[in-house]
Design an enzyme around this catalytic site. Structure first.
Site, short mmCIF file in Angstrom:
data_model
loop_
_atom_site.label_atom_id
_atom_site.label_comp_id
_atom_site.label_asym_id
_atom_site.label_seq_id
_atom_site.Cartn_x
_atom_site.Cartn_y
_atom_site.Cartn_z
CG HIS A 106 -35.58 24.63 -24.21
ND1 HIS A 106 -34.92 24.42 -23.04
CD2 HIS A 106 -36.59 23.73 -24.25
CE1 HIS A 106 -35.50 23.41 -22.39
NE2 HIS A 106 -36.51 22.98 -23.12
CD GLU A 178 -40.77 23.65 -22.64
OE1 GLU A 178 -41.14 22.49 -22.83
OE2 GLU A 178 -39.58 23.99 -22.71
P1 PGA Z 1 -39.50 17.69 -19.84
O1 PGA Z 1 -38.77 18.71 -20.84
O2 PGA Z 1 -40.71 17.16 -20.55
O3 PGA Z 1 -38.46 16.64 -19.54
O4 PGA Z 1 -39.88 18.48 -18.64
C1 PGA Z 1 -39.51 19.67 -21.53
C2 PGA Z 1 -38.56 20.61 -22.22
O5 PGA Z 1 -37.52 20.96 -21.63
O6 PGA Z 1 -38.82 21.04 -23.36
#
Ligand code: PGA
Length: 269
Positions: A106, A178
């Site tokens: 992450h 992401e």
């Molecule tokens: P968010 O977080 O939906 O608050 O943008 C996603 C993540 O960090 O996995």
């Protein structure tokens, strides 16, 4: 921008995933109450896997409480060593049997805890050898995005994280895209558009195809994460190549998370 034709087509038959990343929120008691509420509201669905990722302290008690027909647990991180003198760490060996999934790489782990591609690669391998499905996160920063470096960054993170994964094992891996600039944003201008996500998702699929072959690559679930909420979830879930969502902030609010799950079920049908 649309998805280039050279990229593979999304396999509509594929199962989808909604993963709630609770990050460092909720006490053990609050986590348990939340899980109970989710369990009461959810019906088991064959085409959709719902996963929640509480903090370490809540994983073990929740693993005793959870109805695995409806919900699964993920760890937010893990240490790739099995046992040893690693004060404060929790290994995938210790998580075995408690969680079914592990979020690995992450961006907060990469940026705040300085996890390198080498650490991430070792974590992917450790998760796999402990029967935990890695959810490998990749994503570029705002600067990299602005300077057109997205594909280079994603390729490096992907190949760096997966370099020890065999063709046989890659079918046990989930990838989550992401973009860091779209995480936890409150301004619409910072939300990634479905076209932008589609382009990167197509690129990820193409990169996987080069390494593992077309037939294997199209079966690897690809999730999107970045300020997902009930208003944008439907749009994201219908992007070609996207097989589910990794949800942060909205997963902390039970009603919002349940709405996202319901939207995913409708898209799946
Ligand atoms: P968010 O977080 O939906 O608050 O943008 C996603 C993540 O960090 O996995």
């Amino acid at each position: 921008m649309s998805t280039p034709a050279r990229f593979l087509c999304y396999n509509k038959i594929m199962k989808s995933y909604i993963v709630g990343n609770w990050k460092m929120n909720f006490s053990v008691g609050e986590s348990s109450v939340y899980l109970h509420k989710l369990s009461q509201k959810l019906r088991a669905s064959r085409g959709l896997t719902v996963v929640v990722s509480p903090s370490f302290v809540a994983l073990q008690p929740l693993s005793l409480q959870i109805d695995r027909k409806k919900l699964r647990l993920a760890a937010q991180a893990g240490n790739p060593h099995d046992f040893g003198a690693y004060t404060g760490a929790v290994s995938y060996t210790q998580l075995r049997g408690i969680v079914d999934y592990g979020i690995i790489g992450h961006s907060e782990r990469r940026q705040l805890f300085h996890e390198s591609d080498k650490d991430i690669r070792a974590s992917v391998a450790a998760a796999l050898r402990n029967q935990i499905t890695p959810i490998l996160c990749v994503g570029e920063t705002e600067t990299e995005h602005t300077f057109g470096e997205t594909e280079d960054v994603i390729r490096d993170q992907l190949l760096g994280g997966l370099s020890e994964v065999s063709t046989e094992d890659i079918s046990k891996v989930i990838i989550a895209y992401e973009p860091i600039w779209a995480i936890s944003t409150t301004t619409d201008a910072h939300l990634a558009s479905p076209d932008e996500i589609g382009d990167v998702a197509g690129f990820i699929r193409h990169t996987l195809k080069d390494t593992y072959g077309a037939a294997t690559a199209k079966e690897i679930p690809l999730l999107y994460g970045g300020s997902v909420n009930p208003s944008n979830a439907g749009g994201y879930l219908t992007i070609p190549e996207i097989n589910g969502l990794l949800v942060g902030g909205a997963s902390l609010i039970a009603d919002q998370f349940i709405d996202i799950i319901e939207i995913a079920k409708k898209v799946q049908d």
